[in-house]
Design a protein around this motif. Structure first.
Motif, PDB file in Angstrom:
ATOM      1  N   GLU A 127       0.794  -1.392  -0.233  1.00  0.00           N
ATOM      2  CA  GLU A 127      -0.001  -0.091  -0.085  1.00  0.00           C
ATOM      3  C   GLU A 127       0.912   1.244   0.060  1.00  0.00           C
ATOM      4  O   GLU A 127       0.428   2.119  -0.815  1.00  0.00           O
ATOM      5  CB  GLU A 127      -0.962  -0.042   1.249  1.00  0.00           C
ATOM      6  N   GLN A 128       1.883   1.160   0.892  1.00  0.00           N
ATOM      7  CA  GLN A 128       2.940   2.257   0.838  1.00  0.00           C
ATOM      8  C   GLN A 128       3.687   2.495  -0.644  1.00  0.00           C
ATOM      9  O   GLN A 128       3.567   3.789  -1.104  1.00  0.00           O
ATOM     10  CB  GLN A 128       3.776   2.216   1.899  1.00  0.00           C
ATOM     11  N   ALA A 129       3.848   1.723  -1.276  1.00  0.00           N
ATOM     12  CA  ALA A 129       4.448   1.656  -2.664  1.00  0.00           C
ATOM     13  C   ALA A 129       3.622   2.277  -3.587  1.00  0.00           C
ATOM     14  O   ALA A 129       3.938   2.919  -4.300  1.00  0.00           O
ATOM     15  CB  ALA A 129       4.873   0.176  -2.876  1.00  0.00           C
ATOM     16  N   ILE A 130       2.242   1.865  -3.476  1.00  0.00           N
ATOM     17  CA  ILE A 130       1.201   2.209  -4.438  1.00  0.00           C
ATOM     18  C   ILE A 130       1.077   3.882  -4.097  1.00  0.00           C
ATOM     19  O   ILE A 130       0.929   4.595  -5.010  1.00  0.00           O
ATOM     20  CB  ILE A 130      -0.314   1.391  -4.194  1.00  0.00           C
ATOM     21  N   ARG A 131       0.935   4.226  -2.677  1.00  0.00           N
ATOM     22  CA  ARG A 131       0.922   5.563  -2.572  1.00  0.00           C
ATOM     23  C   ARG A 131       2.039   6.432  -2.943  1.00  0.00           C
ATOM     24  O   ARG A 131       1.923   7.466  -3.551  1.00  0.00           O
ATOM     25  CB  ARG A 131       0.727   5.893  -1.294  1.00  0.00           C
ATOM     26  N   ASP A 132       3.217   5.888  -2.951  1.00  0.00           N
ATOM     27  CA  ASP A 132       4.514   6.590  -3.510  1.00  0.00           C
ATOM     28  C   ASP A 132       4.552   6.727  -4.950  1.00  0.00           C
ATOM     29  O   ASP A 132       4.912   7.545  -5.273  1.00  0.00           O
ATOM     30  CB  ASP A 132       5.740   5.737  -2.802  1.00  0.00           C
ATOM     31  N   ALA A 133       4.076   5.864  -5.680  1.00  0.00           N
ATOM     32  CA  ALA A 133       4.134   5.662  -7.070  1.00  0.00           C
ATOM     33  C   ALA A 133       3.164   6.655  -7.496  1.00  0.00           C
ATOM     34  O   ALA A 133       3.518   7.439  -8.531  1.00  0.00           O
ATOM     35  CB  ALA A 133       3.719   4.289  -7.513  1.00  0.00           C
ATOM     36  N   ARG A 134       1.920   6.749  -6.722  1.00  0.00           N
ATOM     37  CA  ARG A 134       0.883   7.499  -7.174  1.00  0.00           C
ATOM     38  C   ARG A 134       1.463   9.148  -7.122  1.00  0.00           C
ATOM     39  O   ARG A 134       1.196   9.880  -7.742  1.00  0.00           O
ATOM     40  CB  ARG A 134      -0.260   7.521  -6.521  1.00  0.00           C
ATOM     41  N   ALA A 135       2.074   9.246  -5.919  1.00  0.00           N
ATOM     42  CA  ALA A 135       2.450  10.808  -5.581  1.00  0.00           C
ATOM     43  C   ALA A 135       3.799  11.195  -6.674  1.00  0.00           C
ATOM     44  O   ALA A 135       4.000  12.296  -7.183  1.00  0.00           O
ATOM     45  CB  ALA A 135       3.464  10.742  -3.963  1.00  0.00           C
ATOM     46  N   LEU A 136       4.724  10.395  -6.966  1.00  0.00           N
ATOM     47  CA  LEU A 136       5.874  10.323  -7.849  1.00  0.00           C
ATOM     48  C   LEU A 136       4.850  10.803  -9.301  1.00  0.00           C
ATOM     49  O   LEU A 136       5.524  11.616  -9.928  1.00  0.00           O
ATOM     50  CB  LEU A 136       6.773   9.287  -7.994  1.00  0.00           C
ATOM     51  N   ARG A 137       4.261   9.859  -9.687  1.00  0.00           N
ATOM     52  CA  ARG A 137       3.445  10.202 -11.099  1.00  0.00           C
ATOM     53  C   ARG A 137       2.758  11.526 -10.819  1.00  0.00           C
ATOM     54  O   ARG A 137       2.912  12.230 -11.873  1.00  0.00           O
ATOM     55  CB  ARG A 137       2.249   8.986 -11.128  1.00  0.00           C
ATOM     56  N   ALA A 138       2.130  11.895  -9.609  1.00  0.00           N
ATOM     57  CA  ALA A 138       1.633  13.171  -9.871  1.00  0.00           C
ATOM     58  C   ALA A 138       2.490  14.406  -9.930  1.00  0.00           C
ATOM     59  O   ALA A 138       2.207  15.471 -10.483  1.00  0.00           O
ATOM     60  CB  ALA A 138       0.696  13.406  -8.438  1.00  0.00           C
ATOM     61  N   LEU A 139       3.680  14.356  -9.163  1.00  0.00           N
ATOM     62  CA  LEU A 139       4.624  15.206  -9.183  1.00  0.00           C
ATOM     63  C   LEU A 139       5.585  15.106 -10.880  1.00  0.00           C
ATOM     64  O   LEU A 139       5.443  16.401 -11.268  1.00  0.00           O
ATOM     65  CB  LEU A 139       6.049  14.746  -8.395  1.00  0.00           C
ATOM     66  N   ALA A 140       5.387  14.288 -11.302  1.00  0.00           N
ATOM     67  CA  ALA A 140       6.121  13.950 -12.779  1.00  0.00           C
ATOM     68  C   ALA A 140       5.129  14.872 -13.610  1.00  0.00           C
ATOM     69  O   ALA A 140       5.370  15.574 -14.536  1.00  0.00           O
ATOM     70  CB  ALA A 140       6.215  12.854 -13.110  1.00  0.00           C
ATOM     71  N   ASP A 141       3.891  14.502 -13.448  1.00  0.00           N
ATOM     72  CA  ASP A 141       2.703  15.018 -14.461  1.00  0.00           C
ATOM     73  C   ASP A 141       2.715  16.506 -14.019  1.00  0.00           C
ATOM     74  O   ASP A 141       2.492  17.279 -15.090  1.00  0.00           O
ATOM     75  CB  ASP A 141       1.241  14.482 -14.232  1.00  0.00           C
ATOM     76  N   ALA A 142       2.612  17.035 -13.012  1.00  0.00           N
ATOM     77  CA  ALA A 142       2.542  18.391 -12.807  1.00  0.00           C
ATOM     78  C   ALA A 142       3.943  19.223 -13.116  1.00  0.00           C
ATOM     79  O   ALA A 142       3.847  20.252 -13.389  1.00  0.00           O
ATOM     80  CB  ALA A 142       2.403  18.580 -10.926  1.00  0.00           C
ATOM     81  N   ARG A 143       5.173  18.561 -13.032  1.00  0.00           N
ATOM     82  CA  ARG A 143       6.412  19.519 -13.207  1.00  0.00           C
ATOM     83  C   ARG A 143       6.970  18.914 -14.675  1.00  0.00           C
ATOM     84  O   ARG A 143       7.767  19.802 -15.066  1.00  0.00           O
ATOM     85  CB  ARG A 143       7.287  18.895 -11.807  1.00  0.00           C
ATOM     86  N   GLY A 144       6.539  18.110 -15.154  1.00  0.00           N
ATOM     87  CA  GLY A 144       7.162  17.356 -16.398  1.00  0.00           C
ATOM     88  C   GLY A 144       6.296  17.864 -17.511  1.00  0.00           C
ATOM     89  O   GLY A 144       5.256  18.477 -17.384  1.00  0.00           O
ATOM     90  N   THR A 145       6.901  16.820 -18.692  1.00  0.00           N
ATOM     91  CA  THR A 145       6.063  17.029 -19.840  1.00  0.00           C
ATOM     92  C   THR A 145       5.110  15.937 -20.245  1.00  0.00           C
ATOM     93  O   THR A 145       4.423  15.681 -21.075  1.00  0.00           O
ATOM     94  CB  THR A 145       6.943  17.568 -21.115  1.00  0.00           C
ATOM     95  N   GLY A 146       5.192  14.801 -19.164  1.00  0.00           N
ATOM     96  CA  GLY A 146       4.558  13.634 -19.600  1.00  0.00           C
ATOM     97  C   GLY A 146       3.039  13.641 -19.252  1.00  0.00           C
ATOM     98  O   GLY A 146       2.523  14.475 -18.645  1.00  0.00           O
ATOM     99  N   PRO A 147       2.499  12.755 -20.045  1.00  0.00           N
ATOM    100  CA  PRO A 147       0.969  12.560 -19.918  1.00  0.00           C
ATOM    101  C   PRO A 147       0.366  12.043 -18.625  1.00  0.00           C
ATOM    102  O   PRO A 147       1.269  11.355 -17.701  1.00  0.00           O
ATOM    103  CB  PRO A 147       0.530  11.780 -21.051  1.00  0.00           C
TER     104      PRO A 147
END
Length: 150
Positions: A127-147
């Motif tokens: 569950e922690q890994a899923i939360r961490d992956a979602r948080a990193l995905r949200a950061l990448a989407d907010a700060r990067g150019t990825g979809p």
């Protein structure tokens, strides 16, 4: 950034439970093997040294296995795996993937490659890994150019 999934920066993701288990086990093994080497009266000095060397080798390997982490800051992401560290700008990360059955997160990069990020792994804290992956995905989407990625 009002999105609750986007954590404040800098943030470090690492498999904390796995790290605690590995370092505790390594330390206990080191102490036990060294104690046995000291208590066995028939061992020669060379044999005792081999016990100490073996104990240090086990501790070193388990310490190496506890090393992975992913550090996100304003400029990008630092992925620390077992033996390598790689620094990525946010724009280089196109997608953050943690699919069912994956041993860890994979980062799809703008150069067409995929980078494993062992610092987020579902091992003993799924569950922690899923939360961490979602948080990193949200950061990448907010700060990067990825979809957006699921």
């Amino acid at each position: 950034m009002s999105d609750p999934l986007v954590p404040a920066l800098p943030v470090t993701f690492r498999p904390q439970r796995t790290r605690i288990v590995l370092l505790t086990l390594g330390t206990v093994m080191f102490v036990v093997i060294c104690t046995v080497a000291l208590l066995l009266e028939r061992l020669s000095p060379a044999e005792r040294i081999s016990f100490f060397f073996t104990a240090a080798l086990f501790l070193g390997i388990l310490t190496l296995l506890s090393r992975p982490k992913v550090v996100a800051d304003d400029e990008g992401v630092t992925v620390v795996n077992l033996t390598r560290t790689r620094r990525l700008a946010w724009a280089e990360i196109l997608r953050v993937n943690l699919r069912p059955g994956d041993a860890w997160v994979f980062l799809d990069l703008s150069d067409g490659t995929s980078l494993p990020a062992l610092g987020i792994q579902p091992g003993i804290a799924k569950e922690q890994a899923i939360r961490d992956a979602r948080a990193l995905r949200a950061l990448a989407d907010a700060r990067g150019t990825g979809p957006d990625a699921d």
